[in-house]
Design an enzyme around this catalytic site. Structure first.
Site, PDB file in Angstrom:
ATOM      1  N   GLY B 266      47.887  31.045  60.698  1.00  0.00           N
ATOM      2  CA  GLY B 266      48.068  30.066  59.621  1.00  0.00           C
ATOM      3  C   GLY B 266      49.451  30.148  59.014  1.00  0.00           C
ATOM      4  O   GLY B 266      50.101  29.127  58.739  1.00  0.00           O
ATOM      5  N   GLU B 283      42.491  26.986  56.585  1.00  0.00           N
ATOM      6  CA  GLU B 283      41.282  27.727  56.244  1.00  0.00           C
ATOM      7  C   GLU B 283      41.323  28.985  57.080  1.00  0.00           C
ATOM      8  O   GLU B 283      41.137  28.932  58.290  1.00  0.00           O
ATOM      9  CB  GLU B 283      40.050  26.853  56.532  1.00  0.00           C
ATOM     10  N   CYS B 317      34.288  33.665  59.026  1.00  0.00           N
ATOM     11  CA  CYS B 317      35.421  34.014  58.166  1.00  0.00           C
ATOM     12  C   CYS B 317      34.951  34.412  56.766  1.00  0.00           C
ATOM     13  O   CYS B 317      35.595  35.191  56.092  1.00  0.00           O
ATOM     14  CB  CYS B 317      36.401  32.849  58.088  1.00  0.00           C
TER      15      CYS B 317
END
Lengths: 308, 504
Positions: B266, B283, B317
């Site tokens: 990310g 996310e 996650c």
């Protein structure tokens, strides 16, 4: 370096004052300092930059804040966060309103400072009045924005589920270079109305109002550390702002493409939320919006079973 | 595949020093017969092409890669490996479709999205079976959670299409344009739905890349989208690995990147697009605290702990991977937890009795085993259930570590497997401090029977999703996403729309 004697524009313009008598008196010059944790320290670095008016008159030796000053500010802001974010919205609202009251009473000083930094008298007065009203505006949002943006979510399973906004934490704000008062007031008010604490870097070319506004903050009921104000060079500090690991968001009020790129790229260090305020007319209604508050908020969703 | 369990009676030393039997004798006198889900109704092609511009087209460079069943290590099918040329083709198709799609009457757009939701429901069983075969997920979960939720997502966002004027007061929202979407392998179809549904409902067009190890259900979704008659190019679905993802991220004609995956990737994505006007939602990872207070309903809490960490093999996650138990009940909770772990059935993902399916890939199993080794080396007490596991395939028994300290890597880093790090605490302030002491902030759990404690603790935990007296619940109406290094932006609910709109 001895400071030249600067006459107050208000004194010059004063019709009632005895100009001759006043000119005999030596003005007491203000030392413009930083505002960190509710105190007014000089920069630890001992450095300064010189601020001059358009006609070359010395306006002051302004603190050139260092990385260490910034770190101290983050410590102060982080320390103040728990208390400020857990105050009731009503209480925060009253404190922001108190800021407006304090600024209202000191309009003349701010008009004066804007004029000596180059604004016309009418523009200066317009900006100061707008700044007072802007504080009243954001004071009113403190206990209302939550009702605009939060929700009870109708989930299909047997749960009560709701989402609320929470402050993102410590916010670094680089105030707009022009509109040095209203820009700073707007960005600070929208950040703290939502329970954040902040560190603001004042306009480099027009820093006077920022430090004077710190005096307004200090005489209202804003707890120390909730708003911290630095003066200095953005180009020198931006790298420290973006890479500090205990800053949650950075609000940049400017249009410089390379700075924007740097903020987006470097703030990945701890995934700070970058917010950009480009081409905002700070005096207009464009700068009055609860979305400015929402920009430095997180959404928290909570689930609880319904039934046994 | 039969998964007999031999739960032996364990002797442990109680607090007063005597040896007591604590394990229940599960499955000694009986075992579950296999209850496999039938697969005769499932159609999987031998080879899948890329879905670009409404058609299945061959990859320009003609390369394919195999997708394998992690429970058998056998090849299921092969899928195209999209190159940057294919990505460019997909972006062009999406760009071409954007004008007509965004200017379609919003209600008509919504009706297309509703249609996708309904067709997914019609094919739900087939999708569930393929999800389990391709990703190793227990059929009970793909059947009851992944697929229904994926369809529900399309259904929820379909209805938003013509109601945007009410979503953001005083704003005139506009779609962003072409969105590049990159999804992970843990909830393949559900993540595709989270990404595609809100994006197209509000008038964007998309290029979605599924994960390398789990491409099949998104390709089945492409078939559904084709059958639903969605205009060509509105949704483009491509397959590939990291290079394909990078080609999407770096493509100059994409307006928005939506990524779900690791925090490290990310950050790379955010850096890569820093010099552009691309918008992003990320996310990312998590290391959630699941907190058990001494007044919690303990049996329910134990179920919540199990669901928190062993749901989807721990490939979640928001998994409750750090357990905090208040000292007064720690011994009881851990005893009950160990007992419950012994009842968990690890094995054939297609067996309806299976609790924990196959680890998604060989690589992920290696990662999990690496962390188990690290946990042991750092001095935490290792415990694993005694269940049998199949000989072939990738498996990990439910695992926990006791006497973990905050500094242990197994308490700091995301493992993404069925490995629980257990710590104890005395006071509420202490556990809030410990729970928040992580760079992540995706989710958390709290168990207590006292309402005021719930509100006290949930308001102080720095996380985007908090489950009180429950865990791992999801819904299209419920915003999902993290604080801090767990990413930014929300998916689900009204805030999920904002990720795909320019509010002006």
């Amino acid at each position: 370096m001895p400071k030249t004697i600067r006459k107050s524009k208000l004194q010059e313009n004063s019709k009632n004052g005895n100009a001759q008598e006043r000119s005999k008196r030596l003005n007491v010059q203000k030392t413009y300092k930083l505002f960190i944790g509710g105190k007014f320290p000089r920069t630890e670095s001992g450095r300064y930059y010189t601020l001059k008016s358009a006609d070359g008159e010395l306006l002051g030796n302004i603190c050139r804040a260092s990385r260490k000053d910034f770190r101290e500010s983050v410590l102060a802001a982080r320390g103040a966060f728990k208390g400020w974010s857990s105050k009731s919205a009503f209480n925060r609202s009253q404190i922001l309103y108190r800021l407006a009251e304090m600024l209202e009473g000191r309009q003349a000083q701010f008009v004066d400072e804007l004029i000596i930094q180059g604004a016309s008298s009418s523009m200066a007065q317009k900006e100061v009045i707008a700044a007072v009203d802007r504080l009243v505006y954001y004071a009113g949002w403190c206990d209302k924005y939550q009702q605009i943006f939060s929700a009870v979510n109708p989930v299909a399973s047997s749960h009560f589920n709701f989402s609320v906004l929470e402050p993102t934490g410590v916010v670094v704000i680089t105030a707009p270079e022009e509109n040095s008062l209203i820009g700073l007031v707007t960005t600070a008010a929208s950040a703290i109305a939502g329970g954040n604490t902040c560190i603001i870097l004042a306009s480099e070319s027009k820093p006077l109002c920022a430090i004077s506004f710190a005096e307004v903050i200090n005489t209202s009921d804003v707890p120390g550390g909730v708003i911290n104000i630095l003066t200095g060079k953005l180009s020198e500090l931006i790298g420290h702002f973006t890479t500090h690991m205990d800053v949650n968001s950075i609000v940049y009020c400017g249009n410089d493409a390379s700075t924007i790129k740097k903020i987006k790229s470097d703030s990945t260090s701890n995934l700070k939320r970058p917010v950009f305020r480009k081409n905002i007319n700070w005096l207009s209604a464009e700068a009055e919006t609860p979305y400015f508050i929402a920009d430095t908020q997180e959404i928290k969703t909570t689930w609880h079973p319904v039934g046994i | 595949m039969k998964t007999k369990q031999k739960a032996t009676v364990k002797k442990v030393t109680s607090t007063n020093g005597s040896m007591v039997d604590i394990s229940l004798k599960f499955n000694e006198g009986w075992s579950y017969s296999p209850a496999p889900e039938s697969t005769d109704h499932v159609s999987i092609k031998e080879r899948y092409e890329l879905f670009i511009g409404g058609k299945f087209v061959k990859p320009i460079k003609g390369k394919y890669f195999a997708t394998i069943n992690p429970a058998t290590e056998k090849k299921i099918s092969e899928v195209a490996n999209a190159s940057s040329e294919d990505v460019d083709k997909a972006v062009k198709a999406a760009r071409k479709a954007f004008g007509p799609w965004s200017s379609l009457p919003a209600r008509e757009r919504g009706k297309y999205v509703y249609r996708i939701a309904r067709m997914m429901q019609e094919k739900a069983r087939e999708l569930a079976v393929i999800e389990s075969i391709d990703g190793g997920k227990a059929i009970r979960e793909s059947r009851d959670i992944d697929i229904p939720l994926a369809a529900a997502h399309f259904f929820y966002y379909a209805g938003w299409a013509d109601k945007l004027d009410y979503a953001f007061p005083n704003k005139k929202p506009k779609p962003l344009g072409v969105a590049g979407q990159i999804i992970p392998w843990n909830f393949p179809l559900l993540m595709a739905a989270w990404k595609i549904a809100p994006a197209i409902a509000v008038g964007n067009t998309v290029i979605l890349k599924s994960a390398e190890t789990t491409p099949l259900t998104s390709l089945k979704l492409a078939e559904i989208i084709q059958e639903a008659g969605l205009p060509d190019g509105v949704v483009n679905i491509i397959t590939g690995a990291g290079d394909t993802g990078a080609a999407i991220v770096n493509h100059p004609d994409i307006d928005k990147i939506a990524f779900t995956g690791s925090t490290s990737v990310g950050k790379i994505i955010q850096k890569a697009i820093a010099g552009t006007d691309k918008k992003a939602t990320l996310e990312l990872g998590g290391k959630a605290a699941n907190i058990i207070l001494d007044d919690a309903p303990l049996d329910q809490a134990v179920e919540g702990i199990i669901n928190g960490i062993y749901f989807n093999q721990g490939h979640v996650c928001c998994a409750g991977s750090r357990l905090f138990v208040q000292e007064g009940v720690a011994e009881t909770v851990i005893r009950k937890l160990k007992d419950r772990m012994q009842t968990l059935i690890v094995g054939d993902p297609l067996d309806k009795n299976t609790d924990i399916g196959a680890i998604n890939s060989k690589e992920q199993l290696a990662t999990i085993n690496k962390y188990i080794k690290i946990g042991k080396k750092e001095g935490a007490d290792f415990y694993q259930s005694a269940c049998d596991i199949p000989e072939r395939g990738y498996w990990c028994r439910p695992t926990l570590f006791l006497n973990v300290s905050q500094s242990h890597r197994i308490a700091q880093e995301e493992i993404f497997g069925p490995v629980l790090a257990v710590q104890t605490f005395r006071t509420v302030d202490e556990v809030i401090e410990k729970a928040n002491n992580t760079p992540y902030g995706l989710s958390a759990g709290i168990w207590t029977d006292k309402g005021s404690k719930i509100f006290n603790i949930t308001s102080k935990l720095r996380a985007g999703v908090i489950w009180a007296n429950t865990y791992n619940k999801f819904d299209p109406a419920s915003p999902f996403g993290g604080y801090k290094e767990s990413g930014f932006g929300r998916e689900g609910g009204l805030p999920g729309l904002q990720a795909y709109l320019n509010l002006g």
